[in-house]
Write a protein that holds these residues in place. Sequence first.
Motif, mmCIF file in Angstrom:
data_model
loop_
_atom_site.group_PDB
_atom_site.id
_atom_site.type_symbol
_atom_site.label_atom_id
_atom_site.label_comp_id
_atom_site.label_asym_id
_atom_site.label_seq_id
_atom_site.Cartn_x
_atom_site.Cartn_y
_atom_site.Cartn_z
ATOM 1 N N ILE A 69 0.841 -1.199 0.000
ATOM 2 C CA ILE A 69 0.000 0.000 0.000
ATOM 3 C C ILE A 69 0.873 1.245 0.000
ATOM 4 C CG2 ILE A 69 -1.646 1.341 1.379
ATOM 5 C CD1 ILE A 69 -2.952 -1.283 2.192
ATOM 6 N N ASN A 70 0.598 2.130 -0.974
ATOM 7 C CA ASN A 70 1.353 3.381 -1.147
ATOM 8 C C ASN A 70 2.857 3.142 -1.262
ATOM 9 O OD1 ASN A 70 -0.945 5.078 -1.049
ATOM 10 N ND2 ASN A 70 -0.954 4.951 1.186
ATOM 11 N N ASN A 71 3.222 2.022 -1.864
ATOM 12 C CA ASN A 71 4.636 1.671 -1.986
ATOM 13 C C ASN A 71 4.941 1.248 -3.427
ATOM 14 O OD1 ASN A 71 7.266 0.895 -1.652
ATOM 15 N ND2 ASN A 71 6.854 -0.770 -0.223
ATOM 16 N N LEU A 72 5.426 2.210 -4.217
ATOM 17 C CA LEU A 72 5.836 1.965 -5.592
ATOM 18 C C LEU A 72 7.335 2.179 -5.701
ATOM 19 C CD1 LEU A 72 3.256 3.751 -7.942
ATOM 20 C CD2 LEU A 72 3.814 1.326 -7.955
ATOM 21 N N LYS A 73 8.024 1.255 -6.324
ATOM 22 C CA LYS A 73 9.467 1.384 -6.471
ATOM 23 C C LYS A 73 9.875 0.997 -7.900
ATOM 24 C CE LYS A 73 10.976 2.500 -2.272
ATOM 25 N NZ LYS A 73 9.674 2.888 -1.740
ATOM 26 N N ILE A 74 10.779 1.788 -8.475
ATOM 27 C CA ILE A 74 11.357 1.414 -9.761
ATOM 28 C C ILE A 74 12.472 0.409 -9.505
ATOM 29 C CG2 ILE A 74 12.646 2.208 -11.763
ATOM 30 C CD1 ILE A 74 11.162 4.802 -11.655
ATOM 31 N N LYS A 84 6.896 3.992 -24.532
ATOM 32 C CA LYS A 84 7.115 5.427 -24.672
ATOM 33 C C LYS A 84 6.046 6.267 -23.981
ATOM 34 C CE LYS A 84 10.921 5.579 -27.065
ATOM 35 N NZ LYS A 84 12.123 6.261 -26.528
ATOM 36 N N ALA A 85 4.844 5.750 -23.883
ATOM 37 C CA ALA A 85 3.747 6.477 -23.240
ATOM 38 C C ALA A 85 2.895 5.490 -22.454
ATOM 39 C CB ALA A 85 2.899 7.202 -24.278
ATOM 40 N N VAL A 86 2.687 5.769 -21.172
ATOM 41 C CA VAL A 86 1.859 4.922 -20.313
ATOM 42 C C VAL A 86 0.991 5.824 -19.447
ATOM 43 C CG1 VAL A 86 1.795 3.158 -18.511
ATOM 44 C CG2 VAL A 86 3.596 3.090 -20.252
ATOM 45 N N GLY A 87 -0.321 5.619 -19.487
ATOM 46 C CA GLY A 87 -1.240 6.416 -18.696
ATOM 47 C C GLY A 87 -1.565 5.759 -17.370
ATOM 48 N N ILE A 88 -1.982 6.582 -16.416
ATOM 49 C CA ILE A 88 -2.440 6.076 -15.119
ATOM 50 C C ILE A 88 -3.962 5.973 -15.147
ATOM 51 C CG2 ILE A 88 -2.613 6.519 -12.641
ATOM 52 C CD1 ILE A 88 0.020 7.969 -12.747
ATOM 53 N N CYS A 89 -4.468 4.811 -14.790
ATOM 54 C CA CYS A 89 -5.907 4.556 -14.705
ATOM 55 C C CYS A 89 -6.349 4.615 -13.242
ATOM 56 C CB CYS A 89 -6.205 3.187 -15.299
ATOM 57 S SG CYS A 89 -7.929 2.663 -15.141
ATOM 58 N N GLY A 90 -7.641 4.845 -13.045
ATOM 59 C CA GLY A 90 -8.174 4.833 -11.689
ATOM 60 C C GLY A 90 -7.931 3.522 -10.983
ATOM 61 N N SER A 91 -7.945 2.416 -11.735
ATOM 62 C CA SER A 91 -7.692 1.121 -11.103
ATOM 63 C C SER A 91 -6.253 1.031 -10.599
ATOM 64 C CB SER A 91 -7.986 -0.024 -12.076
ATOM 65 O OG SER A 91 -7.111 0.001 -13.178
ATOM 66 N N ASP A 92 -5.301 1.647 -11.325
ATOM 67 C CA ASP A 92 -3.921 1.677 -10.843
ATOM 68 C C ASP A 92 -3.839 2.364 -9.483
ATOM 69 O OD1 ASP A 92 -2.820 0.495 -13.195
ATOM 70 O OD2 ASP A 92 -2.875 2.437 -14.200
ATOM 71 N N VAL A 93 -4.558 3.469 -9.358
ATOM 72 C CA VAL A 93 -4.558 4.217 -8.094
ATOM 73 C C VAL A 93 -5.201 3.393 -6.997
ATOM 74 C CG1 VAL A 93 -5.389 6.295 -6.929
ATOM 75 C CG2 VAL A 93 -4.540 6.440 -9.285
ATOM 76 N N HIS A 94 -6.305 2.702 -7.317
ATOM 77 C CA HIS A 94 -6.964 1.855 -6.316
ATOM 78 C C HIS A 94 -6.035 0.743 -5.842
ATOM 79 C CE1 HIS A 94 -11.005 3.467 -6.025
ATOM 80 N NE2 HIS A 94 -11.094 3.524 -7.339
ATOM 81 N N PHE A 95 -5.322 0.126 -6.775
ATOM 82 C CA PHE A 95 -4.363 -0.903 -6.374
ATOM 83 C C PHE A 95 -3.293 -0.318 -5.449
ATOM 84 C CE2 PHE A 95 -5.443 -3.516 -10.319
ATOM 85 C CZ PHE A 95 -6.040 -4.526 -9.587
#
Length: 364
Positions: free
Chosen positions: A26-31, A49-60
Amino acid sequence: MDKGGMSIDDNGEDKEQNMAAWLLGINNLKIQPFKLPMLGPHDVRVRMKAVGICGSDVHFLKKLKVAHFIVKEPMVIGHEGAGIIEEVGNEVKNLVPGDRVALETGIGCSRCGHCKQGRYNLCIEMKSFAAPPDHGCLANQIVHPADLCFKLPDNVSLEEGAMCEPLSVGIHACRRANIGPETNVLIMGAGPIGLVTLLAARAFGAPKTVIVDVDDYRLSVAKSLGADDIVKVSTNIQDVAEEVELIQKVMGAAINVTFDCVGFGKTMSTALGATQPGGKVCLVGMGHSEMTVPLSPAAAREVDVIGVFRYVNTWPLCLEFLSSGKINVKPLITHRFGFSQKEVEEAFETSARGSTAIKVMFNL
């Protein structure tokens, strides 16, 4: 698409390290490093080259869960993507290195009844970007089946290519509801999915579209994108009857189809109440997995409720609409970020805040 790290060349020497944005908690994203699978004969390797953020990404990110999808182990996030072909399998005939492509996200099994009937979005063995346990595409490079990579027309940008994924939801919804020149459309919710559904409905010929939301800014965006009218509503379930009357008055005609692009009890109740007898309510949003809604009164008016899950064979039509100018998704891209640890964190924070952020896009 399956596992994570770095590519290894034929001599066993390390190539450029492939990195991806991993959801670790939760709230932990790392490259971190992301190891690519071997390139199969029908696969391609794509530099994203282009990647969008979806609402489901945020929920995850916030809850590790969306509907019945639960993140139980580290997962590469992201499912709205476009990139450039770098390598092709030896059986790939339709793509070559250097081609710019938009990526359809899901791989059906091709064997089950749903797949054979052309409804592969319902395949229970579907492997889809960032639908746990399958990894997503917010990475330097990914490997993907060639038949799910669609070459971009010269006048369609990589960002627009990435937007084919959310736009596909709106197009699939319009197909499910049979939108056409005699279909007046109501849309509940002016978030990204509500807005692409608006664009799709107009492209399918809907003569009148009204969109409803609680937020003035998003309603103003909907109006600028061509909504015939907008209605601001509250979050109070007690206001449904009054708001239904207002929405019907603003439409000024029978509401043939309503798209609930939110998926809350109140929005669904409003949709069921506002839609004409014999009309359709299409549930697109997945806000709540359980709702209490007035189904019996709707059934007494023979209002059909239609479900929508992902999409089927939509990328070619998306690209046709974008290339012809019939749909313009560029105004939806409100924020852009690079691919560093700091920018990934900032991008997701921006998307989660909402406000003036509609579509947040990574440029890798």
